[in-house]
Design a protein around this motif. Structure first.
Motif: not given
Length: 105
Positions: A4-14
């Motif tokens: 999820l960190h790699r594929t979802n920048p919004a999730f990572d930023q959150f």
């Protein structure tokens, strides 16, 4: 979660935006997700001590023993299911990497 960190920048930023909240004490999401898995073994250890110091004639001893047995079984079930989930994730990762082997050009 790493995926999820790699594929979802919004999730990572959150998640990164939450690391600096003092009430979270620098704990990340993984720390919170593992807590329910770690607690039953702690309760079993606590009940080991309660059983050890409970007199054999105490009216609560059978209840303590029953709870100890059930919590020990719960901890074993959690460990078994976690191993199964880890195995499934490992298999998925291996199979995902095998896609290139079956491509025809």
């Amino acid at each position: 979660m790493a995926r999820l960190h790699r594929t979802n920048p919004a999730f990572d930023q959150f998640l990164h935006s939450r690391l600096h909240i003092p009430e979270l004490r620098l704990r990340d999401l993984g720390d919170f997700l593992i807590e329910p898995i770690q607690r039953p073994p702690r309760w079993v250890m606590l009940l080991d001590q309660v059983r050890k110091y409970t007199p054999s004639q105490h009216p609560d001893l059978p209840s303590v023993q029953l709870l100890h047995t059930r919590l020990r079984q719960l901890a074993e079930d959690i460990n078994t299911r976690k191993r199964q989930a880890d195995d499934m994730h490992a298999l998925h990762d291996r199979l995902s990497g095998a896609d290139d082997l079956f491509e025809t050009s």
